[in-house]
Design a protein around this motif. Sequence first.
Motif, PDB file in Angstrom:
ATOM      1  N   UNK A 112      48.144  13.518  64.369  1.00 52.50           N
ATOM      2  CA  UNK A 112      47.239  13.740  63.241  1.00 52.50           C
ATOM      3  C   UNK A 112      46.255  12.594  63.066  1.00 52.50           C
ATOM      4  N   UNK A 113      46.597  11.433  63.601  1.00 49.65           N
ATOM      5  CA  UNK A 113      45.714  10.262  63.580  1.00 49.65           C
ATOM      6  C   UNK A 113      45.628   9.714  64.989  1.00 49.65           C
ATOM      7  N   UNK A 114      44.443   9.691  65.541  1.00 47.28           N
ATOM      8  CA  UNK A 114      44.261   9.293  66.930  1.00 47.28           C
ATOM      9  C   UNK A 114      44.307   7.771  67.018  1.00 47.28           C
ATOM     10  N   UNK A 115      45.323   7.249  67.709  1.00 47.60           N
ATOM     11  CA  UNK A 115      45.493   5.814  67.874  1.00 47.60           C
ATOM     12  C   UNK A 115      45.424   5.476  69.362  1.00 47.60           C
ATOM     13  N   UNK A 116      45.365   4.187  69.656  1.00 48.85           N
ATOM     14  CA  UNK A 116      45.222   3.745  71.039  1.00 48.85           C
ATOM     15  C   UNK A 116      46.396   4.190  71.905  1.00 48.85           C
ATOM     16  N   UNK A 117      47.576   4.325  71.317  1.00 49.84           N
ATOM     17  CA  UNK A 117      48.756   4.719  72.103  1.00 49.84           C
ATOM     18  C   UNK A 117      48.686   6.170  72.562  1.00 49.84           C
ATOM     19  N   UNK A 118      47.775   6.936  72.000  1.00 50.90           N
ATOM     20  CA  UNK A 118      47.634   8.333  72.411  1.00 50.90           C
ATOM     21  C   UNK A 118      46.632   8.501  73.553  1.00 50.90           C
ATOM     22  N   UNK A 119      46.033   7.411  73.992  1.00 58.54           N
ATOM     23  CA  UNK A 119      45.012   7.484  75.041  1.00 58.54           C
ATOM     24  C   UNK A 119      45.642   7.216  76.410  1.00 58.54           C
ATOM     25  N   UNK A 120      45.161   7.869  77.460  1.00 56.32           N
ATOM     26  CA  UNK A 120      45.708   7.634  78.803  1.00 56.32           C
ATOM     27  C   UNK A 120      45.367   6.239  79.300  1.00 56.32           C
ATOM     28  N   UNK A 178      37.782   3.611  73.013  1.00 57.10           N
ATOM     29  CA  UNK A 178      36.923   4.714  73.434  1.00 57.10           C
ATOM     30  C   UNK A 178      35.510   4.229  73.752  1.00 57.10           C
ATOM     31  N   UNK A 179      34.967   3.388  72.889  1.00 56.53           N
ATOM     32  CA  UNK A 179      33.595   2.912  73.112  1.00 56.53           C
ATOM     33  C   UNK A 179      33.533   1.887  74.248  1.00 56.53           C
ATOM     34  N   UNK A 180      34.653   1.237  74.545  1.00 56.12           N
ATOM     35  CA  UNK A 180      34.669   0.245  75.617  1.00 56.12           C
ATOM     36  C   UNK A 180      34.939   0.823  76.988  1.00 56.12           C
ATOM     37  N   UNK A 181      35.312   2.083  77.056  1.00 61.39           N
ATOM     38  CA  UNK A 181      35.622   2.722  78.338  1.00 61.39           C
ATOM     39  C   UNK A 181      34.337   3.005  79.118  1.00 61.39           C
ATOM     40  N   UNK A 204      40.850   2.040  64.249  1.00 57.72           N
ATOM     41  CA  UNK A 204      39.851   1.114  64.769  1.00 57.72           C
ATOM     42  C   UNK A 204      40.168   0.736  66.210  1.00 57.72           C
ATOM     43  N   UNK A 205      41.452   0.580  66.515  1.00 57.31           N
ATOM     44  CA  UNK A 205      41.833   0.232  67.889  1.00 57.31           C
ATOM     45  C   UNK A 205      41.433   1.329  68.858  1.00 57.31           C
ATOM     46  N   UNK A 206      41.658   2.589  68.489  1.00 59.31           N
ATOM     47  CA  UNK A 206      41.273   3.703  69.352  1.00 59.31           C
ATOM     48  C   UNK A 206      39.760   3.777  69.511  1.00 59.31           C
ATOM     49  N   UNK A 257      42.908  -4.990  84.808  1.00 60.95           N
ATOM     50  CA  UNK A 257      41.814  -5.083  83.832  1.00 60.95           C
ATOM     51  C   UNK A 257      42.117  -4.228  82.597  1.00 60.95           C
ATOM     52  N   UNK A 258      43.330  -4.379  82.071  1.00 57.98           N
ATOM     53  CA  UNK A 258      43.778  -3.595  80.925  1.00 57.98           C
ATOM     54  C   UNK A 258      43.428  -4.337  79.638  1.00 57.98           C
ATOM     55  N   UNK A 259      42.777  -3.638  78.736  1.00 57.85           N
ATOM     56  CA  UNK A 259      42.412  -4.199  77.437  1.00 57.85           C
ATOM     57  C   UNK A 259      42.963  -3.283  76.354  1.00 57.85           C
ATOM     58  N   UNK A 260      43.882  -3.782  75.563  1.00 61.82           N
ATOM     59  CA  UNK A 260      44.499  -2.986  74.508  1.00 61.82           C
ATOM     60  C   UNK A 260      44.090  -3.574  73.158  1.00 61.82           C
ATOM     61  N   UNK A 261      43.192  -2.925  72.418  1.00 61.97           N
ATOM     62  CA  UNK A 261      42.805  -3.429  71.103  1.00 61.97           C
ATOM     63  C   UNK A 261      43.993  -3.449  70.156  1.00 61.97           C
ATOM     64  N   UNK A 262      43.956  -4.323  69.194  1.00 60.17           N
ATOM     65  CA  UNK A 262      45.027  -4.390  68.212  1.00 60.17           C
ATOM     66  C   UNK A 262      45.023  -3.131  67.370  1.00 60.17           C
ATOM     67  N   UNK A 263      46.222  -2.585  67.094  1.00 59.30           N
ATOM     68  CA  UNK A 263      46.325  -1.360  66.316  1.00 59.30           C
ATOM     69  C   UNK A 263      45.957  -1.630  64.867  1.00 59.30           C
ATOM     70  N   UNK A 264      45.584  -0.580  64.226  1.00 61.01           N
ATOM     71  CA  UNK A 264      45.203  -0.651  62.818  1.00 61.01           C
ATOM     72  C   UNK A 264      44.290   0.477  62.474  1.00 61.01           C
TER      73      UNK A 264
END
Length: 513
Positions: free
Chosen positions: A442-450, A418-421, A412-414, A505-512
Amino acid sequence: MSDLRLPERARRHRELQRALPGNLAGNPAPGDHLPGRLPGRLVASWQRSEDYGVPLDAIEPSFVGTLNDDSLFFECGREVLAGLHQTLVDEPVSLMLTDADGLVLNRMSGDASLLRALDKVHLAPGFAYAERTVGTNGLGLAIADRVPTVVRAEEHYALSLCTYTCAAVPVLDPITGQLEGCVNLTTWSTQSSDLLLALAQSAASNTSALMLARSRGQRPRPAQRGEVFRVETPRLEPGSGTLTDLGPAWTDAVARAGAAIADGRIVAAVGEEGSGRATALAQAMRREHPRERILAAAPPAPQDSEAWIGLWTPELGKPDTGILVRDVDRLPAWVAEQIRDLVLQARVRSSPGEQVPFCVTASSFDAIPAALAPLVDTVVTVPALRERTEDVMPLARHVASRARGRDMAVTRAAETALTGCGWPGNVRQLVDVVTGAARRTDTLDVRHLPADVLSGSSRRLTRIEAFERDEIVRVITRPGTSMQEAAEELGMSRATVYRKLAQYDIHVPRSGS
């Protein structure tokens, strides 16, 4: 070539050459530009100048006055020319920058008499010196054909410019490949021009290199190769294997293009680079003519244009072959003219109701070359990805599944990230981001995004700022890392970390999941 088929400027040039003593004797001097030896680019430019209605005897360039002097191109180009000016301060040479429309942005010269003379012909900041305005000249022809150009004295269209020789070189943005403007060096026609073009090329190259060094640290855009794809199912071309079930904005664009293609109209898809213009047209072609092959041609480097034209234009008018020419706004003027003539010939030969699709893409309708614009019957705007956020996740999941060969989970965080970019690089950027992430997990999470996906900052960052931002994102997106732990690892206080998050302007959604 008959005199009647030459533009008026060429006929005057021919008369001048015939009047030379060596030519009257039948022994022309070596290097003379005889009528039969006139460069094709020059004659084509003279013809365009005549078609634009540019007068032969006196020119009246338009005065704009408002200059864009805060661009990266202007900043870097001015610095490069200032250094070159110090070397040439005692030479009768004027150095100047123009924008992509031929508007003169600045001018430097240590020769007062040359500056006064240039003022008389309005070759000065604030005046537009495009080919359409003043006819054939060095900077105008360099911009039109997008190649380094020298226009010597007698080669100018307007006779009032024949006392000058100009060398101009286009400058492309090293990241996007867009034409930013050109470097132009002008001197008296009596001066040697042997080194003029080399100096202009060096200044243009140094400007582009400086722009890259001061950009966001991205790698330079690969040189255009002029790819041409002749496609037969099941091989891939623009639109193959892409999603068709997307949001209403995309669906409407494809439907409008399809209706125009079904009526035999020529369609231009316009919009930002990477938004999916070619894909939309290919989907529309395939929907209306499912059995047709689609030939997609991307523009080459200007010096490869002749070979590129010969490679794919024989396909024009062939049954069951749809043609898609991408980025026509990057084509030299003479290439656009040849394509126009070939398209018109192919359409004349086609029977009514049997015309195969011919489509183009460009950044806007105004950017389409003057030769091709009248051919366009229908303009379809493909919205940028930030204007159709409902398409982000369907596209992301589709790209991830293609990269891995199976469906992938997205946290959900990723998904929120993605939708907020804002996706300044549009679908092309999304594809690159998701493909890179899908190959590492194998699971795309926010930490895998540039980091730039999580940062909303639109200003250009220095390399140090970009490095700092990336490090902050790397640390705070690590699973289980508290803000205090992140601050300690970064060597900052918590207050400084929060301040930096706001600064970039960094926004990091909570992981989950």
